[in-house]
Design an enzyme around this catalytic site. Structure first.
Site, short mmCIF file in Angstrom:
data_model
loop_
_atom_site.label_atom_id
_atom_site.label_comp_id
_atom_site.label_asym_id
_atom_site.label_seq_id
_atom_site.Cartn_x
_atom_site.Cartn_y
_atom_site.Cartn_z
N ASN A 20 -18.59 -51.99 68.15
CA ASN A 20 -19.54 -52.22 69.25
C ASN A 20 -20.96 -52.16 68.70
O ASN A 20 -21.18 -51.93 67.50
CB ASN A 20 -19.32 -51.20 70.37
CG ASN A 20 -19.48 -49.78 69.86
OD1 ASN A 20 -20.57 -49.37 69.50
ND2 ASN A 20 -18.37 -49.04 69.82
N LYS B 221 -4.90 -60.08 55.01
CA LYS B 221 -5.74 -60.84 55.93
C LYS B 221 -4.89 -61.80 56.78
O LYS B 221 -3.99 -62.46 56.25
CB LYS B 221 -6.74 -61.62 55.07
CG LYS B 221 -7.88 -62.20 55.81
CD LYS B 221 -8.85 -62.86 54.84
CE LYS B 221 -9.73 -63.80 55.63
NZ LYS B 221 -10.20 -64.93 54.83
N LEU C 18 -14.30 -35.99 72.99
CA LEU C 18 -15.08 -35.07 73.83
C LEU C 18 -14.16 -34.33 74.81
O LEU C 18 -14.26 -33.10 74.97
CB LEU C 18 -16.16 -35.86 74.57
CG LEU C 18 -17.00 -35.09 75.58
CD1 LEU C 18 -17.72 -33.92 74.94
CD2 LEU C 18 -18.04 -36.02 76.24
N LYS D 211 -14.26 -35.04 82.41
CA LYS D 211 -14.19 -34.38 81.09
C LYS D 211 -14.51 -32.89 81.19
O LYS D 211 -14.45 -32.18 80.19
CB LYS D 211 -15.13 -35.07 80.11
CG LYS D 211 -14.79 -36.55 79.90
CD LYS D 211 -15.38 -37.16 78.66
CE LYS D 211 -15.17 -38.67 78.69
NZ LYS D 211 -14.79 -39.24 77.41
N1 CTP Z 1 -15.97 -40.21 73.86
C1 CTP Z 1 -15.22 -39.54 72.92
N2 CTP Z 1 -14.02 -40.05 72.50
C2 CTP Z 1 -13.58 -41.22 72.99
C3 CTP Z 1 -14.35 -41.92 73.94
C4 CTP Z 1 -15.55 -41.38 74.34
O1 CTP Z 1 -15.63 -38.48 72.46
N3 CTP Z 1 -12.42 -41.69 72.57
C5 CTP Z 1 -17.23 -39.62 74.33
C6 CTP Z 1 -18.45 -40.42 73.98
O2 CTP Z 1 -19.03 -40.01 72.75
C7 CTP Z 1 -19.36 -40.14 75.16
C8 CTP Z 1 -18.39 -40.04 76.31
O3 CTP Z 1 -17.18 -39.62 75.73
O4 CTP Z 1 -19.99 -38.89 75.05
C9 CTP Z 1 -18.23 -41.35 77.00
O5 CTP Z 1 -17.20 -41.23 77.94
P1 CTP Z 1 -16.13 -42.38 78.23
O6 CTP Z 1 -15.69 -42.23 79.61
O7 CTP Z 1 -15.06 -42.38 77.25
O8 CTP Z 1 -17.06 -43.60 78.04
P2 CTP Z 1 -16.66 -45.08 77.82
O9 CTP Z 1 -15.70 -45.20 76.71
O10 CTP Z 1 -17.95 -45.81 77.70
O11 CTP Z 1 -15.89 -45.34 79.18
P3 CTP Z 1 -15.89 -46.66 80.04
O12 CTP Z 1 -15.57 -47.74 79.04
O13 CTP Z 1 -14.84 -46.40 81.02
O14 CTP Z 1 -17.26 -46.76 80.63
#
Ligand code: CTP
Length: 405
Positions: free
Chosen positions: A209, A288, A309, A342
């Site tokens: 991303n 590949k 998290l 969370k």
């Molecule tokens: N996060 C994490 N581990 C993951 C995904 C996210 O630690 N596998 C943490 C990110 O660093 C951030 C927070 O969780 O602090 C974001 O929450 P999340 O709901 O997972 O965000 P998105 O992935 O952006 O969710 P969505 O695509 O539903 O908006």
């Protein structure tokens, strides 16, 4: 302009690194400081006072008996109004004099007579730096409350390689700025994640991303400036590691997960800034993928990554957990729902179009007390605000030991 309104007395002692002091003066002034240069006699053999007068726009002092000083007390006048005294380069001889309390020229007298903080940036040959006498002197200076910044390790003017190189002017400016920050996290340990993750499809392709890592790196720097011991688990970014921060570089979400679990013990705070990929290819290929004429595009099966998290917040005795929510709409609704799901005390929300990839951002902090908006500002300023907010939450948590998260 992070040194706006600060008056800095810059001492320059004899060493080849004295040529870098010219750039240092320029950078300090660019940050808003007024710079008053004092040179030792030895320094004038390497660079001239004229250079520093032109760059600082101020008289340069080299002599205790300078007839331009009406009361003949340059050492008192210069030190009294200074916010900090910075000596760069600081030679082995100068440091030895300082450790012994000698005052046999203007600069050493000024240092002894100061009533402001002193920072020194040593610069010398590696053998001189490693000499037991220098080690002793440095230990004395540290215990006297002097901030010793550097030296770095690397190529030396004498052709040797090792510790003793003066920090680069940019690094000295960063250390000077850091010196003025309140020590809100002194003695605390902070772990954070930053940047994107990269989930391999085959050896050359993957899912990632647009996270630049800038916000996370700014928080790492701000936390370290505030006195914390900082460990940064970083996805692939092209940013330099902030000085004094321990960086663990990872690529995928699984690696980030393993690194965080390996480091989390004994941390007071965990800040999850990384844009972790929610899914990864179920079976990354060793070779590949080749396109075949007229064949259907390959389908890539995805599996879910662990929620780093969420997992840390669910530990029996978690550190204070801070999350990030980067949203394209409905910021408050989505950020609050992530905070609740969370079970974390603080989530930092931002709208993607406000700051993704740039140097500025706009943040909203969501905690038990409600919302706190931080208007558009450079990411380092926002990071310092966030660190202050985290420090306040930590203090509150210490007062209510039964609470979690
Ligand atoms: N996060 C994490 N581990 C993951 C995904 C996210 O630690 N596998 C943490 C990110 O660093 C951030 C927070 O969780 O602090 C974001 O929450 P999340 O709901 O997972 O965000 P998105 O992935 O952006 O969710 P969505 O695509 O539903 O908006």
């Amino acid at each position: 302009m992070e040194l706006a309104g600060k008056r800095i007395v810059l001492g320059i002692t004899g060493g080849i690194a004295a040529y870098k002091a010219a750039e240092l003066v320029r950078l300090l002034i660019k940050e808003g400081a007024s710079v008053h240069v004092v040179m030792s006699e030895a320094a004038t053999h390497f660079v001239t006072p004229v250079t520093f007068q032109a760059l600082s726009g101020k008289l340069v002092f080299t002599d205790q008996w300078d007839p331009r000083v009406a009361n003949n007390m340059a050492h008192i006048d210069l030190s009294r109004e200074a916010d900090a005294l910075l000596v760069a380069p600081a030679s082995a001889d100068f440091l030895a004099k300082l450790a012994g309390g000698l005052a046999d020229d203007l600069l050493t007298t000024l240092v002894l007579a100061r009533d402001c903080p002193l920072l020194v940036a040593p610069a010398m040959n590696r053998q001189m730096w490693e000499n037991p006498a220098t080690r002793r002197n440095i230990a004395v200076l540290r215990s006297d409350g002097v901030s010793v910044i550097g030296p770095a390790c690397g190529d030396q003017a004498c052709g040797e390689t090792g510790p003793g190189r003066m920090l680069e002017p940019e690094e000295i400016v960063d250390e000077t700025i850091a010196h003025f920050q309140p020590q809100l996290l002194a003695g605390k340990r902070l772990l954070l994640t930053a940047g994107p993750t990269f989930e391999a499809i085959d050896p050359v392709r993957g899912i990632t991303n647009l996270s630049s890592g800038k916000m996370g790196y700014a928080i790492a720097r701000a936390a370290r400036e505030a006195g914390a011991q900082v460990t940064l688990v970083s996805g692939p970014v092209s940013l330099p590691c902030p000085r004094g921060v321990t960086r663990i570089s990872v690529t995928s979400a699984l690696q980030m997960h393993a690194a965080v679990l390996g480091q989390v013990a004994d941390n007071d705070v965990f800040v999850a800034v990384a844009a972790v990929a929610d899914y990864r290819p179920a079976e990354p290929l060793d070779q590949k993928i080749k396109k075949a004429a007229q064949a259907a595009p390959p389908a890539i099966e995805l599996v879910q990554n662990p929620d780093i998290l969420g997992e840390i917040a669910a530990l029996p005795a978690p550190p204070l957990c801070v999350g990030f929510a980067a949203e394209s709409e409905k910021l408050a609704e989505y950020a609050e729902s992530k905070r609740r799901s969370k079970k974390i005390p603080l989530i930092v929300g931002n709208l993607i179009h406000d700051g993704f990839g740039g140097d500025d951002n706009r943040l909203v902090l969501f905690d038990d007390e409600g919302q706190h908006a931080l208007p558009v500002a450079p990411k380092i300023d926002l990071a310092r605000h966030l660190v202050a907010h985290i420090a306040a939450l930590l203090e509150k948590r210490q007062c209510t030991p039964a609470s979690t998260g």
